[in-house]
Scaffold this motif. Structure first.
Motif, PDB file in Angstrom:
ATOM      1  N   LYS A   1       5.593  -2.058   0.490  1.00 65.79           N
ATOM      2  CA  LYS A   1       5.094  -1.162  -0.554  1.00 65.79           C
ATOM      3  C   LYS A   1       4.348   0.001   0.088  1.00 65.79           C
ATOM      4  O   LYS A   1       4.135   0.027   1.304  1.00 65.79           O
ATOM      5  CB  LYS A   1       4.193  -1.904  -1.531  1.00 65.79           C
ATOM      6  CG  LYS A   1       3.004  -2.592  -0.915  1.00 65.79           C
ATOM      7  CD  LYS A   1       2.263  -3.413  -1.944  1.00 65.79           C
ATOM      8  CE  LYS A   1       1.001  -4.060  -1.370  1.00 65.79           C
ATOM      9  NZ  LYS A   1       1.285  -4.981  -0.272  1.00 65.79           N
ATOM     10  N   SER A   2       3.959   0.952  -0.723  1.00 67.33           N
ATOM     11  CA  SER A   2       3.315   2.162  -0.236  1.00 67.33           C
ATOM     12  C   SER A   2       2.082   1.836   0.589  1.00 67.33           C
ATOM     13  O   SER A   2       1.278   0.973   0.233  1.00 67.33           O
ATOM     14  CB  SER A   2       2.927   3.053  -1.418  1.00 67.33           C
ATOM     15  OG  SER A   2       2.370   4.261  -0.978  1.00 67.33           O
ATOM     16  N   ASN A   3       1.974   2.512   1.731  1.00 65.21           N
ATOM     17  CA  ASN A   3       0.836   2.414   2.657  1.00 65.21           C
ATOM     18  C   ASN A   3       0.788   1.124   3.470  1.00 65.21           C
ATOM     19  O   ASN A   3      -0.155   0.929   4.241  1.00 65.21           O
ATOM     20  CB  ASN A   3      -0.500   2.597   1.920  1.00 65.21           C
ATOM     21  CG  ASN A   3      -0.611   3.974   1.285  1.00 65.21           C
ATOM     22  OD1 ASN A   3      -0.249   4.975   1.891  1.00 65.21           O
ATOM     23  ND2 ASN A   3      -1.106   4.019   0.048  1.00 65.21           N
ATOM     24  N   ASP A   4       1.776   0.255   3.343  1.00 67.24           N
ATOM     25  CA  ASP A   4       1.831  -0.921   4.214  1.00 67.24           C
ATOM     26  C   ASP A   4       1.946  -0.483   5.673  1.00 67.24           C
ATOM     27  O   ASP A   4       2.622   0.491   5.988  1.00 67.24           O
ATOM     28  CB  ASP A   4       3.045  -1.796   3.882  1.00 67.24           C
ATOM     29  CG  ASP A   4       2.809  -2.742   2.719  1.00 67.24           C
ATOM     30  OD1 ASP A   4       1.668  -2.795   2.230  1.00 67.24           O
ATOM     31  OD2 ASP A   4       3.765  -3.418   2.304  1.00 67.24           O
ATOM     32  N   ALA A   5       1.286  -1.225   6.563  1.00 69.63           N
ATOM     33  CA  ALA A   5       1.361  -0.975   8.000  1.00 69.63           C
ATOM     34  C   ALA A   5       2.503  -1.809   8.572  1.00 69.63           C
ATOM     35  O   ALA A   5       2.360  -3.018   8.766  1.00 69.63           O
ATOM     36  CB  ALA A   5       0.044  -1.328   8.670  1.00 69.63           C
ATOM     37  N   ILE A   6       3.632  -1.157   8.832  1.00 64.09           N
ATOM     38  CA  ILE A   6       4.863  -1.854   9.223  1.00 64.09           C
ATOM     39  C   ILE A   6       5.203  -1.538  10.674  1.00 64.09           C
ATOM     40  O   ILE A   6       5.370  -0.373  11.050  1.00 64.09           O
ATOM     41  CB  ILE A   6       6.046  -1.430   8.334  1.00 64.09           C
ATOM     42  CG1 ILE A   6       5.716  -1.590   6.853  1.00 64.09           C
ATOM     43  CG2 ILE A   6       7.300  -2.206   8.716  1.00 64.09           C
ATOM     44  CD1 ILE A   6       5.521  -3.007   6.413  1.00 64.09           C
TER      45      ILE A   6
ATOM     46  N   ASP B   1      10.081   4.159   1.297  1.00 63.63           N
ATOM     47  CA  ASP B   1       9.330   3.366   0.316  1.00 63.63           C
ATOM     48  C   ASP B   1       7.831   3.609   0.394  1.00 63.63           C
ATOM     49  O   ASP B   1       7.061   2.973  -0.337  1.00 63.63           O
ATOM     50  CB  ASP B   1       9.626   1.876   0.503  1.00 63.63           C
ATOM     51  CG  ASP B   1      11.010   1.481  -0.015  1.00 63.63           C
ATOM     52  OD1 ASP B   1      11.656   2.317  -0.690  1.00 63.63           O
ATOM     53  OD2 ASP B   1      11.443   0.339   0.235  1.00 63.63           O
ATOM     54  N   GLY B   2       7.417   4.476   1.305  1.00 63.80           N
ATOM     55  CA  GLY B   2       6.015   4.866   1.362  1.00 63.80           C
ATOM     56  C   GLY B   2       5.173   4.174   2.402  1.00 63.80           C
ATOM     57  O   GLY B   2       3.954   4.384   2.462  1.00 63.80           O
ATOM     58  N   ALA B   3       5.784   3.332   3.241  1.00 63.14           N
ATOM     59  CA  ALA B   3       5.028   2.588   4.244  1.00 63.14           C
ATOM     60  C   ALA B   3       4.655   3.480   5.430  1.00 63.14           C
ATOM     61  O   ALA B   3       5.282   4.516   5.678  1.00 63.14           O
ATOM     62  CB  ALA B   3       5.843   1.388   4.733  1.00 63.14           C
ATOM     63  N   ASN B   4       3.650   3.056   6.158  1.00 66.18           N
ATOM     64  CA  ASN B   4       3.255   3.681   7.420  1.00 66.18           C
ATOM     65  C   ASN B   4       3.975   2.924   8.518  1.00 66.18           C
ATOM     66  O   ASN B   4       3.632   1.777   8.812  1.00 66.18           O
ATOM     67  CB  ASN B   4       1.741   3.597   7.591  1.00 66.18           C
ATOM     68  CG  ASN B   4       1.261   4.326   8.838  1.00 66.18           C
ATOM     69  OD1 ASN B   4       1.974   5.147   9.402  1.00 66.18           O
ATOM     70  ND2 ASN B   4       0.052   4.018   9.266  1.00 66.18           N
ATOM     71  N   VAL B   5       4.982   3.540   9.129  1.00 67.73           N
ATOM     72  CA  VAL B   5       5.923   2.827   9.997  1.00 67.73           C
ATOM     73  C   VAL B   5       5.744   3.232  11.451  1.00 67.73           C
ATOM     74  O   VAL B   5       5.611   4.418  11.775  1.00 67.73           O
ATOM     75  CB  VAL B   5       7.376   3.099   9.558  1.00 67.73           C
ATOM     76  CG1 VAL B   5       8.365   2.330  10.451  1.00 67.73           C
ATOM     77  CG2 VAL B   5       7.578   2.714   8.095  1.00 67.73           C
ATOM     78  N   LEU B   6       5.789   2.232  12.324  1.00 61.27           N
ATOM     79  CA  LEU B   6       5.797   2.417  13.774  1.00 61.27           C
ATOM     80  C   LEU B   6       6.960   1.609  14.320  1.00 61.27           C
ATOM     81  O   LEU B   6       7.162   0.457  13.925  1.00 61.27           O
ATOM     82  CB  LEU B   6       4.484   1.934  14.385  1.00 61.27           C
ATOM     83  CG  LEU B   6       4.345   1.999  15.912  1.00 61.27           C
ATOM     84  CD1 LEU B   6       4.341   3.438  16.403  1.00 61.27           C
ATOM     85  CD2 LEU B   6       3.058   1.281  16.358  1.00 61.27           C
TER      86      LEU B   6
END
Length: 342
Positions: A159-164, A183-188
């Motif tokens: 979901k939005s802002n999840d640290a993935i 989907d709005g996640a913070n992805v690395l």
């Protein structure tokens, strides 16, 4: 029609065969494009478990319907479609609970039955998906690997802002990163290959890191504001990477394995318990995932450029498969193109 068949490990042969006959409930597709998957590479090398030869490979397929059985009402000749290659029984417990992706009797086109390295293919009408005119043949073929990624993202309840943290920048990892970002996640994304990290940053606009670097964990913590990842999606199929995922999540975190290997996972149970870890597998995809990807492609939110690095000609790839695919260190995702004008 022309067919490229893997007769035995490391032996691909062109042959002329009759076009497939239509069974009840099936449609016949003139194939325009077919993606090359890791499964096709492992099958060529004789390293795919439970694989039988001879076999026509290829399960990432797009084309045009050229014939329909007389009991098919949903589809018309001339429609452009992608193939959903998982032929499910719709009778087992998994199917009845909506998990057709892990049907107890699943047969995957191109793995358990002949696939798309050929000019025409007959498939059940339930296994085709309409694609928009704005979606190219190549993108249509890539709907399947993107759907695998979409299913993993859905399993992780992103979901939005999840640290993935996505581990592995092969085609599935790329798809996971692209869809999780959308989907709005913070992805690395973590990958040991510099070339793949560069591809991720250029094609997806997602930050990357090297899991082999000494400062890997401190970098992850810095990126996620002083904490480890909330959710890790592993797309490596590498036992060392998969066994290490528990060390990459914060307390209360979640791990999804979309990559797999033939062996045992091993982790230190006290670490697993003290973090109250959620750990799950992700296999194949469902109609929901395919629909999401097709919609995102039609909207231009995911594109072939995010994944594709090479294009091949069906008439010659059989003779150059080892050189252009197996031994090609620059290959991330390749697609075979057919002469659709004929």
């Amino acid at each position: 029609m022309k067919q490229l068949i893997c007769q035995e490990p490391k032996k691909l042969v062109y042959q002329q065969v009759e076009e497939p006959t239509l069974k009840q409930g099936h449609v016949k597709i003139k194939i325009h494009a077919v993606g090359i998957c890791g499964t096709d590479i492992h099958a060529w090398g004789g390293n795919q478990p439970f694989f039988q030869y001879p076999r026509v490979l290829g399960h990432e397929i797009s084309g045009t319907i050229c014939a329909i059985a007389d009991d098919v009402n949903q589809w018309m000749v001339g429609q452009r479609v992608a193939v959903m290659p998982y032929v499910s029984c719709y009778e087992c417990g998994a199917c009845k609970s909506g998990k057709t992706n892990c049907c107890e009797k699943i047969s995957v086109i191109g793995v358990h039955e002949d696939g798309g390295f050929c000019e025409y293919l007959s498939v059940p009408e339930k296994n085709v998906l309409a694609i928009e005119s704005s979606v190219s043949d190549i993108e249509g073929a890539l709907i399947e690997p993107f759907a695998i990624s979409a299913h993993a993202v859905r399993r992780a309840q992103v979901k939005s802002n999840d640290a993935i943290l996505v581990v592995g920048a092969g085609p599935i990892g790329l798809g996971v990163a692209a869809i999780a970002k959308e989907d709005g996640a913070n992805v690395l994304v973590a990958d040991t290959s510099l070339a793949r990290r560069q591809h991720v940053e250029k094609a997806l606009g997602v930050k990357t890191c090297d899991p082999a670097a000494e400062n890997f964990l401190p970098f992850v913590e810095m990126y996620f504001g002083g904490m480890l990842a909330e959710k890790v999606i592993d797309a490596t199929g590498n036992p060392h990477a998969m066994n290490n995922t528990i060390n990459l999540i914060r307390h209360g975190g979640l791990v999804v394995f979309v990559g797999l290997f033939k062996g045992n996972l091993s982790f230190f149970d006290p670490d697993f318990h003290k973090k109250e870890t959620t750990m799950m597998g992700s296999r194949n995809a469902t109609l929901e995932d395919f629909n999401k990807v097709a919609r995102m492609m039609a909207q231009g939110k995911i594109t072939s450029e995010m994944m594709l690095t090479h294009q091949f000609d069906f008439d010659t790839i059989g003779e150059r498969y080892k050189q252009d695919v197996i031994n090609n260190s620059e290959l991330i995702k390749g697609v075979i193109l057919f002469n659709v004008g004929q």
